[in-house]
Every structure is written in structure tokens, then in C-alpha cells.
Design a protein around this motif. Structure first.
Motif, short mmCIF file in Angstrom:
data_model
loop_
_atom_site.label_atom_id
_atom_site.label_comp_id
_atom_site.label_asym_id
_atom_site.label_seq_id
_atom_site.Cartn_x
_atom_site.Cartn_y
_atom_site.Cartn_z
N VAL A 236 0.84 -1.20 0.00
CA VAL A 236 0.00 0.00 0.00
C VAL A 236 0.87 1.25 0.00
O VAL A 236 0.52 2.27 -0.61
CB VAL A 236 -0.96 -0.01 1.21
CG1 VAL A 236 -1.79 1.26 1.26
CG2 VAL A 236 -1.88 -1.23 1.14
N ARG B 215 1.91 2.01 -3.52
CA ARG B 215 0.79 2.52 -4.30
C ARG B 215 0.47 3.96 -3.92
O ARG B 215 0.09 4.77 -4.78
CB ARG B 215 -0.44 1.63 -4.11
CG ARG B 215 -0.26 0.22 -4.66
CD ARG B 215 -1.61 -0.41 -5.00
NE ARG B 215 -2.50 -0.49 -3.86
CZ ARG B 215 -2.52 -1.50 -2.98
NH1 ARG B 215 -1.66 -2.51 -3.13
NH2 ARG B 215 -3.37 -1.51 -1.98
N THR C 268 -6.49 1.63 -1.43
CA THR C 268 -7.20 0.65 -0.60
C THR C 268 -6.28 -0.49 -0.23
O THR C 268 -5.29 -0.78 -0.91
CB THR C 268 -8.42 0.09 -1.34
OG1 THR C 268 -7.99 -0.55 -2.56
CG2 THR C 268 -9.41 1.19 -1.66
N TRP C 269 -6.62 -1.14 0.88
CA TRP C 269 -5.96 -2.36 1.31
C TRP C 269 -7.03 -3.38 1.66
O TRP C 269 -7.98 -3.07 2.39
CB TRP C 269 -5.09 -2.13 2.54
CG TRP C 269 -4.52 -3.41 3.11
CD1 TRP C 269 -3.67 -4.27 2.48
CD2 TRP C 269 -4.77 -3.98 4.40
NE1 TRP C 269 -3.36 -5.34 3.30
CE2 TRP C 269 -4.02 -5.18 4.49
CE3 TRP C 269 -5.54 -3.58 5.50
CZ2 TRP C 269 -4.05 -5.99 5.63
CZ3 TRP C 269 -5.55 -4.38 6.63
CH2 TRP C 269 -4.81 -5.57 6.70
N TRP D 16 -7.49 4.34 2.44
CA TRP D 16 -6.43 5.12 3.07
C TRP D 16 -6.30 6.46 2.34
O TRP D 16 -6.11 6.49 1.13
CB TRP D 16 -5.09 4.37 2.98
CG TRP D 16 -5.07 3.11 3.76
CD1 TRP D 16 -5.62 1.91 3.41
CD2 TRP D 16 -4.46 2.91 5.04
NE1 TRP D 16 -5.39 0.98 4.40
CE2 TRP D 16 -4.69 1.56 5.41
CE3 TRP D 16 -3.75 3.74 5.91
CZ2 TRP D 16 -4.23 1.02 6.60
CZ3 TRP D 16 -3.29 3.21 7.10
CH2 TRP D 16 -3.52 1.88 7.44
#
Length: 966
Positions: free
Chosen positions: A892, A895, A907-908, A918
Motif C-alpha cells: 500500500v 501505491r 485501498t488495502w 487510506w
């Protein structure tokens, strides 16, 4: 489906209470919010019942201190005298808070007619009997009451915390001088000095001295299992003989093996000579044997001690071998023989380590004797001494019947908070205290013990806190009354929003150990999961955020920009009312693992005019105001020193420019105290020449007074005359002022101990600055809190940034490593790596998981993560917080760093299938000042202090004169 799968995966995990489960839901079944509330309510009712012994595991934010306070009030309500209740916690701040809450709760109970007004009036007159304090304070009170039984000077004092490091250093210094003489006759000590070197020996012994409560016994138990007849000579000869036997088994014969080797390289020629001489080991000096063994190890083993395969051998190239075929034969023979050589060298390392440990034990005895002598000379005890003497006192109380009766008749109820931070010595102290409890004492209630803690928050292993003690204590307390189960757990959080709790459940469900919590593993099973109540509250926008960039400075800028945006735009829930209100700087905490991680963030916040406070971090002796005062004291102590004069001229007392200091480089001391201005001073610019002239006038008068007034009075007068307070400007001014007060207090403290010259004060400050210490405490300041995760333990903040997550906390291994836990302690000296060392590294990873849990559960409304990347990916250093993150969570960060400017979130998705958004933090989002900050020109201006709207920051070239307010 994902929840059932995840629950099944955790079904095999155990928590502290799995030995005798209570009314929790069955393993593998996730409790609903209602079921969890019912479970928690029952556990809380049981925990506050003064008739019960209680071992309560309380997850983060569940209000464990409230439970303890309620139990205390119920004990009073049941007729227990406050003098018979002992409440213990592990920090003075926590003890003060607990006492305050107990008094408030008692007052509320009296107002609600919880007990008779006469009883309340009586309590008000005896508030001093409410025994709430740290375990150190309790030990101190014991020794004060029973000094003769404890064999201590009745007039002893507690060693000043600032003095202890200096006393330890002096003890080690004296011991090192003693070792120089002992090494001539004691080969064990000589071997340690030769193996580690003086600097590493000194470092290792200082570390052992700080852990002496566990180290001494561990060293003795380790040496009891080691052969007592070993010497370094015997170990080397055994290894030489074993290596010679192994070499005889080489495929193709030893002569052919040596002939096929890289004989064209000088290093290999040394190896051949070593092999030929091994048969005559009796005639080789011990150092020659060691050299031969080390060269053989380098040839057959890799740098990390593994057996070589058939690949190339560093540093040899193909041209060093007689032929390509010879090289292949030689490397194949090395690969065939390497496992056997590895076993021989492992045995050699193990035996040599035992000899080194014996030498360390002798040296540690000398260091300890020197340190105790230093304490005895001053009639003081340090904190390990308090516990050690108190333990010895309680162990021998049978010999003092009357004293024992006084002690046993006093404490009938013991309450211990933060029990997961307990060391074995501290638990033994508590267990000895309750050992003699019996029945039929005519008490209003039976004696009881209440302990509360959370194994997931045990993060003080470096202080010898042992998370497994919590389990052992639970079994011990259960044995006091086997008919009742004292174990309960509560998991309902009153702190964090549902989204944060959901994230904690998902993340730690993945990172937890799959094994049972039999020792100190981090586990996160169904009994640990926070129940989620979607109606508990929410905030606008994502509750999670992330800041990632290619370098730490850019990360700090992004974090500071996000904080500036939060202060402008976002609200937080008020802790008391739950009603949203505007965010203030004091609502925000920046947490990091390493104590040296705060500087980038402090600077970026200062550039944006946001106040910050570094809590319990390094930096006091690095602060400008501290360095200025140090420069003044050191100069006055030795005004003829050019180095000290240069530091003083560069300080903010004088503010000589770099160019001016360069022109006076030939004699800065003479420029201040010489009979006339040096010729170099004529080339100074107008401002520099003016400040030097003023400095000469001031210095002349200060030095004249130095022999007539006390140092503290001289320093105070100089601070007044130079109007130094005007230098304390900008967002740090409150912190700087408190640091200045702390420095002045340190000077007065040294002075009040007796005769103290400026030279002695300067030497004392130099000794203190080696270890450094925290900035002065600032109470009730509305500033962003910068602190380590350890310092944040027990605190909570609406908004938390966990930063520098990839920065490791490791380094070179300690010169002496003692693992005292378990039945078989381990001692490793120098490069030797034992099985216990390997196991200890895994224990460190579990400690890191607990540290991460503590960091994430400090947040109430928002949680942000930040880390610098390496080549576009998160590359965790050893011991870093990111090291224990799942791979999917690490991705994450990458990214977020590459997310388009129009993508506000990434997102995670967890292994359980939960998805989390996030917010991506960017340095450019602060607007205005941040846009300036992002340009190279703007960064240079800001670095020099130009910041519109922030008083006290001055553009370059506009330096104020002495006494002028910018």
C-alpha cells in the motif's frame, strides 16, 4: 465466509485465559457487539468484587484503570482501611493519575451516599494512608521502615537519576584500569580484552551493570553447565586436532586438494602453510592457532557461517587456480568437506565462548564492586538496588518475627496495574508480599489480589519485563483458591472508532503467531478481537491515512502538510462529551520507534508555524539553548581554550558569523581576552566587529566576577545582562524556555552538592551530555506531541501518525548478550551466535508486533502511517515496525507514493476480505506556505527562518543586535 475461515485459522491460538476458559464465546465464533458487551459486563462485575482474587486481561482502550479504581472504592465501601490496601503501577505519572482518580471516585461515592458521611470525613483526614505508588516507591518505603533488617544505612538516599550514568561510567573506568593489571596473570580476562577490544569490553560491561538484577544469576547458571577446565589454549588445540582429522578425509587426499587450490593468491599460500603446521599445533602460539582456524573458516564457510557449496570462493578468480579442472575439483572438495568443518568450528566457537563468559563473569564482579563502592561512599541506592534489597528483606523476614507481623498485618489487598510490564524480580516481590496470607485474621474481607494487564502491550523487554510472567502469576493466584477461577478478560474499547478497531482486528489477525501463547509469542485470537459496534460513531472522510515518499524529509513534509490541513479543516470527538470540535495541535501525536527519529518532523512543523513538543526523546543536549549555555560555562571554565572560545563566539550569546569566525581562526581566545583587539579583527564586517567589541567588555567583567560569586549566580546574571531570553523565539520558544530552566537547575544542583567550580560544572555537564536526556517537560501546552511508542504507552490521542516505519532499530550486536529467560540461560560474547541468540531474534519480532499494536491503538479518531521508500518499495530495516507488516500492507505504501494527484485514496484488502480506504497525504496539499516549501528557493528561505505570520523567525541578513527583539 472469510470471517469463518479466519476464525478457524485462529481457533488453535491461546490467550492468557485458555487454561480455564470463562464465559467467552467458543473459539472460532466471532462475538457480536451485544454478546461482547454482555461478556465484558460480567467480567467487570467480577473484577470489582472485593471478595474475589482477579487476574484481568484488558485490551487497549477498555478502561482497565477505571476497573481498578472501582475495585478500590468497593474495598473501602466493604470496610477495609485504606492503610491496608496497596495499589502499585509502574510510572510515577500513572501513580499520580490513579491516586487522583481514586480520590475523585471516593468523593463521588460519598456524594451519592455510597457510605456514611462520618466515614467520608474520616477518610478525608487520612488521605495520606492511600498507598498508591510505583513498585520502586513501595520498595523505598519498605527499606525506610526496616533499615536494620535490610542491612542498609538508615539515612540512605536515592541516587539522582542524572548521577547514575556518571557513577556507572566512573565504575567501569576504574575497573578497566584494574583489568590492565589483572590481565597479566589472568588469561581469561586477557582473552576477553584481546577478543573484544577495550571499547567493546567497556560497552558490554556497562550494559550488564544496568541489568544486574538478572545478569548475575544468569552468568552463574550458564557457567555451572560449562566445562570448568577449559582454557583458550585447550580449546584451540582441540579445534586444530579436529580440523586436521577432517582434512584427512578430503576426497582425493589432502596433498591433491591443496595442489588444486588457488596457489597464485597470497592468501591461499597462508592457508596451505596453516594446514601443514596444524600437525605441530603444540609448537604454535595461541594467536597463531587462532589465525589458522579463522583462515580455514573463511575458506570453507560463508561470511554468515554456512557451509560453502560448489560455487566460487571469495576472493579467488579462475586465474589463481592451476587449471579450470583443478578449480572444479577443489571447489567440489570444499563443498564435500564444508559441513564437517562447520561442525568443528561450531564446537570451537561454543567452547571458546564458555571461556570468554568466564572472563566476563570475573570482570563483571570487579565492575559491580566498584559501582557498589561508589554508591556506598555516597550512602545512596539506585532503583535496581531498591528491588534487590527489598527482595532480600522479604526473603528473610522469618528471622524478624516482630517486623514480619507488622508487615503482614498491614497489606491485606494488593492491586497491580500494567502487570504485563513486570519483571521476574518484581513479580517475586509481590508474591512474597502475599505469601503468608491465611484465614481467620478477623478482617472485614478476605485478603485479595487484583492484577490487570494485557500481554499484547508488553513492550519493555529491554528492561527485563517478561510477558510470560503474566501467565505464571495467573496460575499462582489461581492456586491461592482453586475453587474459584480468577481469570477474566475485557475487549470492548471505549477509545477508538469502529473503523480503527476493524483495522486492528484485520491486521493483527494476520501478523499474529499461529502458535499458542505458551511463552512470549504475540497472539491475536478470537478472545482478543475488539467487538465492532457500527453505531459507536464516525468521522468525515477516511479514518486511515498514509504518507510515503522516496526520502525521510519528503515524508516529514507530507506529514506536516497533512497536520496543517487537519488543523484547518477537520474535527475530532471531544474525549469527555463525544461531540465534534475543532482539532488542536495537542490532539495530534507523531510516534516513532527510534528516539532519534523526531528531528525531520520537528523541523517541518516549525517551518509551518505549528508548535511541537518532543516528549521523553533525545535532544536536550542537542537543543540550541542548551548548547549555548554549555558553550558559556565551558568557556568561562577555560577562557584560554581556542576551541571553547570559538564555540562561545558562535553561540547566540555573541552570534559571530561563520566568515567572522574564520577570520579569527588564528586565535579566537585572544580576540576575547587579549590586551588589544587582534589585527584580524580589523577585517571583520561592521556587525561582527561590533559584537566582538561588546563581547570583550562583557567577558572581562564576567571573568573578574567568576572567582567571587557562585557559578549559578554568575550564569543567572549573564543571562540577564545579555537579554538571552530574547533569543527564545518561534514555535519552540516554550520548549526552549523550559530547557533553559532545566539547565540552570542542573547547574544549581551540582553547586548545592558542595564545592563546585566552573571547571567542575563543565566537566559534569560534559559527562551528562554523552548519554543525553529528554527535553524538559512542558505541561498543558497545546502542541503536536512527538514521542516514541514506548513513551506513548498508556496515552491516547484523537489523531496518531506512526512514522519512519521502515527505519530499523538494530545495529551491530551487543558485545555481550545475556538471555536470562527460561531454565537454561545463554551468554554470548563477541561474534559467537548461539541457538538462544537466534531464538532471541524471533522474540524481538514478537516484541515488535506488540509495539505495533500499542502504536496503532493509541488513536481515537484517525490513524496515519508513514515511511520512506527505497527504489519505490517499502524495504523494512531489521527491527523496524514495518518488518512485521503483512506483504499486502507494505504494498500500500508503494501505491500511495505513485498514486495520481486526482486519486485521494488507496485501498488495502486484508486476508479476511475486509477492505480499508487510506487517505493519501501529499506535501503539496498544505497550500500557501507548502507550495513555497516545495521549491528549492522556498526551501532555502524557510531553512533560514523566513515564515510569514510566525513571530520570531528572521530572514537571513537581518540578524538582531544584542538585547533586541526580532
Amino acid at each position: 465466509m472469510s470471517e469463518r475461515t479466519n476464525g478457524a485459522r485462529r481457533a488453535g491460538q491461546m490467550s492468557l485465559f485458555d487454561d480455564r476458559p470463562d464465559e467467552r464465546p467458543p473459539a472460532g465464533v466471532t462475538a457480536t457487539a451485544t454478546e461482547a458487551t454482555d461478556h465484558d459486563s460480567g467480567a467487570r462485575r467480577f473484577a470489582v468484587d472485593p471478595r474475589q482474587n482477579v487476574v484481568l486481561e484488558a485490551s487497549a482502550g477498555t478502561g482497565k484503570t477505571s476497573v481498578l479504581v472501582a475495585r478500590y472504592v468497593n474495598l473501602i465501601h466493604a470496610g477495609v482501611d485504606p492503610a491496608n490496601i496497596l495499589a502499585i503501577t509502574f510510572t510515577r505519572k500513572a501513580a499520580a493519575e490513579m491516586r487522583e482518580r481514586i480520590l475523585a471516585a471516593l468523593g463521588d461515592a460519598a456524594a451519592r451516599s455510597g457510605f456514611e458521611k462520618a466515614r467520608w470525613r474520616e477518610l478525608q483526614d487520612r488521605l495520606h494512608d492511600i498507598a498508591v505508588g510505583t513498585i520502586d516507591a513501595f520498595c523505598l518505603s519498605l527499606l525506610r521502615e526496616f533499615p536494620l533488617e535490610a542491612d542498609v544505612d538508615p539515612g540512605f538516599e536515592i541516587a539522582d537519576e542524572t548521577e547514575v550514568p556518571r557513577l556507572m561510567d566512573e565504575a567501569v573506568d576504574r575497573a578497566m584500569r584494574i583489568f590492565a593489571g589483572l590481565a597479566r596473570a589472568d588469561r581469561d580476562i586477557a582473552l576477553v580484552l584481546a577478543q573484544l577490544g577495550v571499547t567493546r569490553v567497556r560497552e558490554g560491561l556497562a550494559l550488564l551493570l544496568g541489568r544486574r538484577l538478572v545478569v548475575w544469576d544468569a552468568l552463574d547458571r550458564f557457567l555451572q553447565r560449562a566445562p570448568s577446565d577449559l582454557t583458550a589454549r585447550v580449546v584451540c588445540e582441540r579445534a586444530a586436532a579436529a580440523l586436521q582429522d577432517a582434512l584427512r578425509t578430503v576426497p582425493g587426499g589432502l596433498a591433491g586438494f591443496l595442489a588444486d587450490g588457488p596457489a597464485a593468491h597470497p592468501r591461499y599460500q597462508l592457508l596451505v602453510r596453516d594446514v601443514e603446521r596444524l600437525s605441530a599445533a603444540d609448537g604454535m602460539h595461541e594467536a597463531e592457532l587462532r589465525g589458522a582456524i579463522d583462515r580455514l573458516a573463511a575458506h570453507f564457510l560463508t561470511g554468515d557461517g554456512r557451509a560453502r557449496g560448489g560455487g566460487p570462493i571469495h576472493p579467488y578468480r579462475a586465474s589463481h587456480y592451476p587449471s579450470e579442472a583443478a578449480a572444479r575439483r577443489h571447489r567440489a572438495a570444499v563443498a564435500a568437506l564444508a559441513p564437517q568443518i562447520q561442525r568443528v568450528l561450531q564446537a570451537f566457537g561454543r567452547d571458546l565462548n564458555a571461556v570468554l563468559a568466564r572472563g566476563i563473569r570475573k570482570m563483571f564482579a570487579v565492575v559491580l564492586e566498584q559501582y557498589r563502592r561508589a554508591l556506598d561512599d555516597r550512602s545512596v541506592l539506585d532503583f535496581p538496588d531498591l528491588i534487590e534489597r527489598a527482595l532480600a528483606l522479604l526473603r528473610q523476614m522469618d528471622e524478624f518475627a516482630q517486623s514480619r507481623f507488622r508487615l503482614e498485618s498491614r497489606y491485606h489487598h494488593v492491586l497491580v496495574d500494567e502487570f504485563q510490564d513486570t519483571s521476574r524480580a518484581q513479580w517475586e516481590l509481590i508474591s512474597l508480599l502475599i505469601k503468608s496470607w491465611g484465614e481467620g485474621l478477623g478482617l472485614p474481607t478476605e485478603p485479595s489480589i487484583f492484577i490487570v494487564g494485557d500481554r499484547k502491550q508488553s513492550i519493555y523487554r529491554f528492561r527485563d519485563a517478561d510477558v510470560s510472567v503474566l501467565r505464571e502469576a495467573a496460575r499462582h493466584i489461581e492456586a491461592l483458591d482453586p475453587s474459584r477461577n480468577p481469570r477474566r478478560s475485557i475487549t470492548r474499547s471505549f477509545r477508538a472508532l469502529p473503523e480503527l478497531l476493524r483495522f486492528v482486528n484485520a491486521l493483527f489477525g494476520e501478523t499474529a503467531s499461529a502458535e499458542g501463547a505458551q511463552g512470549d509469542e504475540f497472539t491475536y485470537g478470537d478472545a482478543d478481537r475488539f467487538p465492532i459496534d457500527p453505531a459507536a460513531g464516525s468521522i468525515r472522510g477516511p479514518a486511515l491515512g498514509i504518507a510515503a515518499a522516496e526520502d525521510p524529509q519528503a515524508c516529514a513534509a507530507a506529514v506536516a502538510a497533512e497536520i496543517a490541513r487537519i488543523l484547518r479543516e477537520d474535527a475530532v470527538r471531544d474525549r469527555r462529551t463525544g461531540v465534534p470540535r475543532q482539532t488542536r495541535p495537542g490532539d495530534i501525536a507523531i510516534l516513532f520507534r527510534s528516539r532519534t527519529s523526531h528531528r525531520e518532523f520537528e523541523r517541518e512543523l516549525e517551518l509551518r508555524g505549528i508548535r511541537a513538543y518532543v516528549y521523553k526523546g533525545l535532544g536536550f543536549f542537542d537543543a540550541d539553548e542548551t548548547k549555548d549555555l554549555m558553550a558559556l560555562v565551558r568557556y568561562l571554565a577555560d577562557p584560554l581554550s581556542n576551541l571553547r572560545a570559538a564555540a562561545f563566539l558562535r553561540s547566540r550569546f555573541i552570534r559571530l558569523s561563520d566568515a567572522g569566525l574564520l577570520r579569527l581562526a588564528g586565535g579566537p581566545a585572544a580576540a576575547l581576552t587579549g590586551p588589544r583587539m587582534p589585527t584580524e579583527a580589523q577585517t571583520l564586517d561592521e556587525e561582527d566587529r561590533r559584537v566582538v567589541v561588546q563581547a570583550r567588555l562583557g567577558v572581562r567583567e564576567w571573568l573578574a566576577r567568576a572567582d567571587r560569586v557562585r557559578p549559578a549566580e554568575l550564569i543567572e546574571s549573564i543571562l540577564d545582562e545579555t537579554a538571552y531570553a530574547c533569543e527564545l523565539r518561534g514555535p519552540r520558544r516554550m520548549q526552549a524556555w523550559e530547557n533553559l530552566k532545566k539547565m540552570r537547575a542542573l547547574i544549581r544542583r551540582v553547586q548545592n552538592r558542595g564545592y563546585a567550580t566552573l571547571a567542575r560544572i563543565a566537566d559534569h555537564m560534559d559527562a551528562l551530555s554523552v548519554a543525553d536526556e529528554s527535553n524538559a517537560a512542558i505541561e498543558a501546552i497545546d502542541a503536536v506531541n512527538l514521542m516514541t511508542v514506548h513513551a506513548a504507552k498508556g496515552l491516547e490521542f484523537p489523531i496518531v501518525f506512526v512514522v519512519n516505519m521502515a527505519r530499523g532499530s538494530g545495529g551491530i550486536p551487543k558485545p555481550v548478550r545475556v538471555v536470562a529467560s527460561g531454565d537454561t540461560p545463554s551468554v554470548s560474547v563477541g561474534p559467537f551466535v548461539s541457538d538462544a541468540d537466534e531464538a532471541d531474534r524471533e522474540r524481538e519480532r514478537h516484541e515488535t508486533r506488540r509495539l505495533l499494536y500499542v502504536a496503532f491503538t493509541r488513536a481515537r479518531d484517525r490513524l496515519y502511517l508513514s515511511s520512506a521508500l527505497k527504489d519505490g518499495v517499502l524495504a523494512p530495516g531489521r527491527g523496524s515496525l514495518a518488518e512485521v507488516l503483512p506483504d499486502s500492507m507494505r504494498a500500500v505504501f508503494a501505491r500511495a507514493a505513485t498514486a495520481p494527484a486526482d486519486a485521494p485514496t488507496v485501498t488495502w484488502t486484508s486476508a479476511s476480505g475486509d477492505e480499508f480506504a487510506w487517505r493519501v497525504c501529499r506535501a503539496s496539499e498544505a497550500g500557501g506556505d507548502a507550495a513555497l516549501h516545495e521549491t528549492s528557493e522556498g526551501r532555502a528561505w524557510l531553512a533560514h527562518g523566513l515564515h510569514v505570520g510566525v513571530p520570531g523567525l528572521v530572514p537571513p541578513g537581518e540578524r538582531p543586535g544584542r538585547g533586541e527583539q526580532a
